[in-house]
Design a protein around this motif. Structure first.
Motif, PDB file in Angstrom:
ATOM      1  N   UNK A 132     -16.040  -3.066   0.981  1.00 42.15           N
ATOM      2  CA  UNK A 132     -16.571  -4.363   0.539  1.00 42.15           C
ATOM      3  C   UNK A 132     -15.619  -5.110  -0.404  1.00 42.15           C
ATOM      4  N   UNK A 133     -14.430  -5.330   0.088  1.00 38.37           N
ATOM      5  CA  UNK A 133     -13.434  -6.223  -0.540  1.00 38.37           C
ATOM      6  C   UNK A 133     -12.785  -6.896   0.653  1.00 38.37           C
ATOM      7  N   UNK A 134     -13.114  -8.171   0.844  1.00 41.70           N
ATOM      8  CA  UNK A 134     -12.763  -8.841   2.094  1.00 41.70           C
ATOM      9  C   UNK A 134     -11.297  -8.629   2.454  1.00 41.70           C
ATOM     10  N   UNK A 135     -11.037  -8.318   3.731  1.00 44.36           N
ATOM     11  CA  UNK A 135      -9.666  -8.017   4.145  1.00 44.36           C
ATOM     12  C   UNK A 135      -9.467  -8.404   5.602  1.00 44.36           C
ATOM     13  N   UNK A 153     -14.759   0.071  -9.225  1.00 48.20           N
ATOM     14  CA  UNK A 153     -15.134   1.077  -8.225  1.00 48.20           C
ATOM     15  C   UNK A 153     -14.594   0.772  -6.832  1.00 48.20           C
ATOM     16  N   UNK A 154     -13.889  -0.343  -6.695  1.00 49.97           N
ATOM     17  CA  UNK A 154     -13.434  -0.786  -5.364  1.00 49.97           C
ATOM     18  C   UNK A 154     -12.060  -0.186  -5.063  1.00 49.97           C
ATOM     19  N   UNK A 155     -11.946   0.437  -3.891  1.00 46.90           N
ATOM     20  CA  UNK A 155     -10.686   1.098  -3.521  1.00 46.90           C
ATOM     21  C   UNK A 155      -9.553   0.089  -3.396  1.00 46.90           C
ATOM     22  N   UNK A 156      -9.837  -1.105  -2.906  1.00 45.04           N
ATOM     23  CA  UNK A 156      -8.756  -2.084  -2.759  1.00 45.04           C
ATOM     24  C   UNK A 156      -8.370  -2.686  -4.110  1.00 45.04           C
ATOM     25  N   UNK A 157      -9.340  -2.838  -5.012  1.00 40.93           N
ATOM     26  CA  UNK A 157      -8.989  -3.278  -6.375  1.00 40.93           C
ATOM     27  C   UNK A 157      -8.111  -2.224  -7.052  1.00 40.93           C
ATOM     28  N   UNK A 169      -7.171 -10.611  -0.661  1.00 38.98           N
ATOM     29  CA  UNK A 169      -7.013 -11.361  -1.905  1.00 38.98           C
ATOM     30  C   UNK A 169      -6.937 -10.353  -3.051  1.00 38.98           C
ATOM     31  N   UNK A 170      -6.122 -10.625  -4.042  1.00 38.64           N
ATOM     32  CA  UNK A 170      -6.073  -9.688  -5.165  1.00 38.64           C
ATOM     33  C   UNK A 170      -7.392  -9.705  -5.947  1.00 38.64           C
ATOM     34  N   UNK A 171      -8.043 -10.847  -5.923  1.00 39.99           N
ATOM     35  CA  UNK A 171      -9.331 -10.946  -6.590  1.00 39.99           C
ATOM     36  C   UNK A 171     -10.411 -10.299  -5.731  1.00 39.99           C
ATOM     37  N   UNK A 172     -11.409  -9.712  -6.386  1.00 40.15           N
ATOM     38  CA  UNK A 172     -12.454  -8.999  -5.660  1.00 40.15           C
ATOM     39  C   UNK A 172     -13.530  -9.955  -5.151  1.00 40.15           C
TER      40      UNK A 172
END
Ligand code: AMP
Length: 141
Positions: A99-102, A6-10, A46-49
């Motif tokens: 909520x995907x650290x950036x 559900x994460x846009x960055x993932x 990070x590519x990892x969530x």
């Protein structure tokens, strides 16, 4: 590698939604922010969530941070900026919406209108020492 469907960055990492990618290796991706504060405004992730800082092991944090000098320098030179702000919003209260650290890489040029100074305060007598002790205690806990 943990991912949140559900994460846009993932989704960007997976290629499920488009992004203007500027850097990629096995662990880190950087792409242009869709709502730039200045031309070249990029996000390094990070590519990892990891939703936010407390979720991220220190070695993973260091891995992403280690890429920032090169990415930020390239972004800055590409748009002819003299400087940049590297900004990490940690938590909703600090302005973190995704909520995907950036890390934000925000190019700055002389005379731009972005501003950066917050309303600084001062400690009343003794309070700085109390806060310092609270931080030291928290580091030990
Ligand atoms: P923050 O407020 O620190 O969580 O920043 C989130 C940033 O992500 C904002 O600057 C948004 O413009 C940016 N953003 C959100 N969705 C996308 C997307 N699909 N592609 C590129 N940037 C995005």
């Amino acid at each position: 590698m943990h991912s949140d469907p559900n994460c846009v960055f993932c989704k960007i990492v997976a290629g499920a939604i488009p992004a203007l990618r500027v850097f990629e290796d096995a662990d880190v991706l950087a792409f242009l922010d869709v709502g730039p504060l200045s031309e070249g405004h990029a996000l390094a992730i990070p590519k990892e969530h990891f939703p936010t800082l407390e979720d991220m092991p220190a070695d993973r944090f260091a891995l992403v941070a280690s890429r920032l000098p090169r990415i930020a320098d390239a972004v800055r030179r590409a748009v002819g900026a003299q400087g940049c702000n590297l900004l990490l919003n940690v938590g909703r209260e600090a302005g973190q919406e995704v909520p995907h650290l950036h890390w934000h890489i925000i190019p700055r040029v002389a005379g731009d209108k972005l501003g950066y100074r917050w309303n600084a305060s001062t400690y009343p007598p003794g309070r700085g020492e109390e806060v310092r002790q609270a931080v030291k205690d928290a580091l030990e806990a």
